[in-house]
Write a protein that holds these residues in place. Structure first.
Motif, PDB file in Angstrom:
ATOM      1  N   LEU A  36       0.828  -1.217   0.000  1.00  0.00           N
ATOM      2  CA  LEU A  36       0.000   0.000   0.000  1.00  0.00           C
ATOM      3  C   LEU A  36       0.857   1.259   0.000  1.00  0.00           C
ATOM      4  O   LEU A  36       0.536   2.242  -0.679  1.00  0.00           O
ATOM      5  CB  LEU A  36      -0.944   0.011   1.204  1.00  0.00           C
ATOM      6  N   SER A  37       1.943   1.243   0.748  1.00  0.00           N
ATOM      7  CA  SER A  37       2.849   2.393   0.771  1.00  0.00           C
ATOM      8  C   SER A  37       3.449   2.638  -0.613  1.00  0.00           C
ATOM      9  O   SER A  37       3.508   3.778  -1.085  1.00  0.00           O
ATOM     10  CB  SER A  37       3.957   2.149   1.798  1.00  0.00           C
ATOM     11  N   LEU A  38       3.873   1.574  -1.286  1.00  0.00           N
ATOM     12  CA  LEU A  38       4.412   1.715  -2.643  1.00  0.00           C
ATOM     13  C   LEU A  38       3.330   2.185  -3.612  1.00  0.00           C
ATOM     14  O   LEU A  38       3.596   3.012  -4.502  1.00  0.00           O
ATOM     15  CB  LEU A  38       5.005   0.388  -3.119  1.00  0.00           C
ATOM     16  N   LEU A  39       2.103   1.685  -3.448  1.00  0.00           N
ATOM     17  CA  LEU A  39       0.993   2.112  -4.300  1.00  0.00           C
ATOM     18  C   LEU A  39       0.745   3.604  -4.161  1.00  0.00           C
ATOM     19  O   LEU A  39       0.525   4.310  -5.161  1.00  0.00           O
ATOM     20  CB  LEU A  39      -0.279   1.332  -3.957  1.00  0.00           C
ATOM     21  N   ASP A  40       0.772   4.095  -2.927  1.00  0.00           N
ATOM     22  CA  ASP A  40       0.555   5.524  -2.704  1.00  0.00           C
ATOM     23  C   ASP A  40       1.664   6.352  -3.344  1.00  0.00           C
ATOM     24  O   ASP A  40       1.404   7.411  -3.914  1.00  0.00           O
ATOM     25  CB  ASP A  40       0.456   5.805  -1.199  1.00  0.00           C
ATOM     26  N   GLN A  41       2.885   5.862  -3.287  1.00  0.00           N
ATOM     27  CA  GLN A  41       4.009   6.583  -3.894  1.00  0.00           C
ATOM     28  C   GLN A  41       3.860   6.677  -5.406  1.00  0.00           C
ATOM     29  O   GLN A  41       4.050   7.747  -5.991  1.00  0.00           O
ATOM     30  CB  GLN A  41       5.333   5.894  -3.553  1.00  0.00           C
ATOM     31  N   ILE A  42       3.510   5.577  -6.045  1.00  0.00           N
ATOM     32  CA  ILE A  42       3.404   5.609  -7.507  1.00  0.00           C
ATOM     33  C   ILE A  42       2.172   6.403  -7.944  1.00  0.00           C
ATOM     34  O   ILE A  42       2.201   7.081  -8.974  1.00  0.00           O
ATOM     35  CB  ILE A  42       3.444   4.198  -8.141  1.00  0.00           C
ATOM     36  N   ALA A  43       1.081   6.351  -7.159  1.00  0.00           N
ATOM     37  CA  ALA A  43      -0.096   7.160  -7.483  1.00  0.00           C
ATOM     38  C   ALA A  43       0.265   8.647  -7.427  1.00  0.00           C
ATOM     39  O   ALA A  43      -0.123   9.428  -8.308  1.00  0.00           O
ATOM     40  CB  ALA A  43      -1.243   6.840  -6.521  1.00  0.00           C
TER      41      ALA A  43
END
Length: 185
Positions: A36-43
């Protein structure tokens, strides 16, 4: 109406990261919170690249964990803008994990984040319009419209539904719950 338009392709971004033992949960799989943390970064990166502004996460609309990710796999996240409003964008993200020894790739996650473009004062700012260049981009745009409609319907239902009515309290008993409501004074 916006006079500046950008292609979906102009928003494309991908990141890859090798999954380490420090990223695991108690069952030895990669922790969903880390993903989820990586998803937020790429978003954030995708929305900022497209809009040319700082962007914030307004909502995490969907996160579907499809397959577990193992230590030692190379995780690649691919993001693009699927929809634009006035200041908001829906970012679609696909997560794949590759076994770097066998080359086998599995689709592990699909996610949709709503991001909002902000100026230096923290006020929402307009984003460019979206140029749809192929039918896959049109499909993603229409799916985003459906997501927005479902969210509005859910929000409306939450506003008007009377949880305390006699009918609601009677109907809830058919589920695996026991009501032990305290009387209000």
């Amino acid at each position: 109406m916006n006079t500046t338009f950008k292609t979906v392709a102009s928003s494309n971004i991908s990141i890859s990261e090798l999954m380490l033992p420090s990223h695991t949960n108690f069952s030895g799989k990669i922790h969903g919170g880390y993903i989820l943390s990586l998803l937020d970064q790429i978003a954030f990166a995708c929305a900022s690249k497209f809009s040319g502004n700082y962007c914030v996460t307004a909502s995490v609309d969907t996160v579907n964990f499809l397959k577990p990710i193992e230590v030692g796999e190379l995780v690649t996240m691919k993001a693009c803008v699927n929809y634009v409003g006035n200041s908001s964008m829906i970012i679609g993200i696909r997560v794949e994990a590759e076994n770097i020894q066998t080359g086998k790739i599995k689709h592990c996650n699909s996610s949709y984040f709503t991001m909002v473009a902000k100026n230096k004062e923290g006020k929402s700012v307009a984003v460019p319009g979206l140029i749809l260049s192929n039918l896959n981009e049109v499909r993603r745009f229409y799916n985003s419209l459906k997501q927005i409609a479902l969210k509005k319907e859910r929000d409306y239902h939450e506003e008007v539904f009377d949880y305390s009515s006699e009918e609601s309290l009677t109907n809830i008993k058919k589920y695996n719950v026991q009501l032990e409501l305290k009387k209000s004074k």
